[in-house]
Design a protein around this motif. Structure first.
Motif, PDB file in Angstrom:
ATOM      1  N   GLU A  27      -5.476  -4.768  10.563  1.00 23.56           N
ATOM      2  CA  GLU A  27      -4.459  -3.737  10.745  1.00 23.56           C
ATOM      3  C   GLU A  27      -4.721  -2.982  12.045  1.00 23.56           C
ATOM      4  OE1 GLU A  27      -2.376  -2.761   6.839  1.00 23.56           O
ATOM      5  OE2 GLU A  27      -3.970  -1.314   7.078  1.00 23.56           O
TER       6      GLU A  27
ATOM      7  N   LYS B  73       0.219   4.301  -0.361  1.00 25.23           N
ATOM      8  CA  LYS B  73      -0.345   5.533   0.214  1.00 25.23           C
ATOM      9  C   LYS B  73      -0.078   6.716  -0.723  1.00 25.23           C
ATOM     10  CE  LYS B  73       0.140   3.318   4.633  1.00 25.23           C
ATOM     11  NZ  LYS B  73       0.192   3.421   6.079  1.00 25.23           N
TER      12      LYS B  73
ATOM     13  N   HIS C 222      -9.287   1.480   4.722  1.00 23.73           N
ATOM     14  CA  HIS C 222      -8.018   1.655   5.431  1.00 23.73           C
ATOM     15  C   HIS C 222      -8.211   2.624   6.601  1.00 23.73           C
ATOM     16  CE1 HIS C 222      -3.919   2.820   6.325  1.00 23.73           C
ATOM     17  NE2 HIS C 222      -3.581   1.657   5.809  1.00 23.73           N
TER      18      HIS C 222
ATOM     19  N   ASN D 167       0.883  -1.173   0.000  1.00 15.73           N
ATOM     20  CA  ASN D 167       0.000   0.000   0.000  1.00 15.73           C
ATOM     21  C   ASN D 167       0.917   1.219   0.000  1.00 15.73           C
ATOM     22  OD1 ASN D 167      -1.805   2.052   0.512  1.00 15.73           O
ATOM     23  ND2 ASN D 167      -2.200   1.457   2.651  1.00 15.73           N
TER      24      ASN D 167
ATOM     25  N   LEU E  97      -0.374  -6.762   4.441  1.00 13.34           N
ATOM     26  CA  LEU E  97      -0.635  -5.485   3.767  1.00 13.34           C
ATOM     27  C   LEU E  97       0.436  -4.540   4.303  1.00 13.34           C
ATOM     28  CD1 LEU E  97      -2.346  -3.771   1.872  1.00 13.34           C
ATOM     29  CD2 LEU E  97      -3.914  -3.314   3.749  1.00 13.34           C
TER      30      LEU E  97
ATOM     31  N   ALA F  21      -0.389   0.080  15.158  1.00 15.98           N
ATOM     32  CA  ALA F  21       0.826  -0.514  14.575  1.00 15.98           C
ATOM     33  C   ALA F  21       1.146   0.053  13.199  1.00 15.98           C
ATOM     34  CB  ALA F  21       0.654  -2.032  14.475  1.00 15.98           C
ATOM     35  N   ILE F  22       0.263   0.901  12.678  1.00 14.34           N
ATOM     36  CA  ILE F  22       0.455   1.378  11.306  1.00 14.34           C
ATOM     37  C   ILE F  22       1.409   2.560  11.284  1.00 14.34           C
ATOM     38  CG2 ILE F  22      -0.682   2.430   9.315  1.00 14.34           C
ATOM     39  CD1 ILE F  22      -3.120   0.766   9.961  1.00 14.34           C
ATOM     40  N   GLY F  23       2.522   2.366  10.594  1.00 17.63           N
ATOM     41  CA  GLY F  23       3.481   3.442  10.416  1.00 17.63           C
ATOM     42  C   GLY F  23       4.188   3.863  11.694  1.00 17.63           C
TER      43      GLY F  23
ATOM     44  N   GLY G 142       2.815  -1.099   4.182  1.00 15.17           N
ATOM     45  CA  GLY G 142       2.946   0.300   3.796  1.00 15.17           C
ATOM     46  C   GLY G 142       4.406   0.654   3.540  1.00 15.17           C
ATOM     47  N   GLY G 143       5.059   1.175   4.560  1.00 14.66           N
ATOM     48  CA  GLY G 143       6.425   1.693   4.430  1.00 14.66           C
ATOM     49  C   GLY G 143       7.380   0.758   3.696  1.00 14.66           C
TER      50      GLY G 143
ATOM     51  N   GLY H 174       0.650  -3.618   9.493  1.00 16.99           N
ATOM     52  CA  GLY H 174       1.047  -2.714  10.582  1.00 16.99           C
ATOM     53  C   GLY H 174       2.515  -2.926  10.876  1.00 16.99           C
ATOM     54  N   SER H 175       3.350  -2.097  10.229  1.00 13.58           N
ATOM     55  CA  SER H 175       4.810  -2.179  10.429  1.00 13.58           C
ATOM     56  C   SER H 175       5.375  -3.568  10.128  1.00 13.58           C
ATOM     57  CB  SER H 175       5.193  -1.712  11.828  1.00 13.58           C
ATOM     58  OG  SER H 175       4.799  -0.350  12.018  1.00 13.58           O
TER      59      SER H 175
HETATM   60  P1  PGA Z   1       2.900   0.287   7.533  1.00 11.79           P
HETATM   61  O1  PGA Z   1       1.449   0.526   6.875  1.00 11.79           O
HETATM   62  O2  PGA Z   1       3.392  -1.022   6.988  1.00 11.79           O
HETATM   63  O3  PGA Z   1       3.710   1.455   7.057  1.00 11.79           O
HETATM   64  O4  PGA Z   1       2.710   0.240   8.996  1.00 11.79           O
HETATM   65  C1  PGA Z   1       0.561  -0.543   6.740  1.00 11.79           C
HETATM   66  C2  PGA Z   1      -0.721  -0.052   6.140  1.00 11.79           C
HETATM   67  O5  PGA Z   1      -1.109   1.083   6.425  1.00 11.79           O
HETATM   68  O6  PGA Z   1      -1.378  -0.766   5.369  1.00 11.79           O
END
Ligand code: PGA
Length: 255
Positions: free
Chosen positions: A171, A15, A99, A13, A236, A175-177, A238-239, A216-217
């Motif tokens: 998610e 973003k 999301h 993802n 899933l 834990a996200i970002g 992100g970073g 989530g990370s």
């Molecule tokens: P993250 O994001 O891996 O950067 O924590 C995950 C997401 O938002 O799907």
């Protein structure tokens, strides 16, 4: 059906990152890392304007392209929105809905998540529905209730046949970002709760066939342990999906 026969899906993802020219380069780099890795499906969900470049760069590779959102109406006076048919015609195969950043910053509700999911499914897209608790909810001991409620409301009116094109991503918002990852046990527990909610709605067979991701990370260091859990069928990301080597290592861990 058990974990071994469920589709493992590793989805990025992006973003609000990468211009179209940057997207071409990044998709190509990830496709190189994903080549021959048939043990999982690799999906990159990218910003709308990157879609044509990403689809072009992914052509002939085993990377599929997704969008990060979709509107629930077929067309009309919805300035700034994008319909499912528009995505399909551009070569998009997957879409993320619900999301937590959409829920937090853009007024997304359980009802609009459900509408978006249904619109995506009706157009033939595979839909990644995100659910997850915020920190206060986890600390209050209501994670199970929150995630069960979000799952049930997101799936309202979705038929058993349509469910085959649904992926649910657990998610935890905290834990996200943030660099904080759920422990493999926490991820497994909540992904298992989601599966049992789906079993209650659609029956055991459908639930056992459902792909449930953790997000989530997730990164190259923690992916193997998270993905080894019986209820965690993918990620899933992100970073780490913006870094070909890290994302490539997560793909390796899913093999
Ligand atoms: P993250 O994001 O891996 O950067 O924590 C995950 C997401 O938002 O799907």
């Amino acid at each position: 059906m058990n974990k071994a026969t469920r589709a493992a899906v590793i989805a990025g993802n992006w973003k609000m990152n990468k211009t179209p020219s940057e997207a071409s380069v990044l998709v190509s780099a990830i496709a190189e890392r994903a080549a021959g890795k048939d043990g999982c499906r690799v999906v990159l969900c990218v910003p709308y304007v990157d879609i044509p470049a990403a689809v072009e760069a992914a052509r002939g590779t085993n990377v599929k392209i997704g969008a990060e959102n979709v509107h629930f109406k077929e067309s009309g006076a919805y300035t700034g929105e994008i319909s499912a048919a528009m995505l399909v015609e551009c070569g998009v195969e997957y879409v993320i809905v619900g999301h937590s950043e959409r829920r937090q910053y853009f007024g997304e509700t359980n009802e609009t998540v459900n509408l978006r999911a249904k619109a995506g499914l009706a157009a033939g897209l595979k839909v990644i529905i995100c659910v997850g608790e915020v920190l206060e909810e986890r600390q209050s001991g209501i994670t199970s209730e929150i995630v069960s409620m979000q799952t049930k409301l997101a799936l309202a009116g979705i038929t058993p046949e349509e469910l085959e094109n649904v992926i649910i991503a657990y998610e935890p918002v905290w834990a996200i970002g943030t660099g904080l990852t759920a422990t493999p046990e926490q991820a497994d527990e909540v992904c298992g709760i989601i599966r049992s909610v789906v079993a209650g709605l659609y029956g055991e067979d459908k639930a056992m066939a459902l792909t449930v991701q953790y997000g989530g990370s997730m990164n190259d260091k923690n992916a193997a342990e998270l993905l080894s859990k019986v209820n965690v069928d993918g990620g899933l990301i992100g970073g780490a999906s913006l870094k070909p080597d890290a994302f490539g290592s997560i793909i390796d861990a899913a093999q």
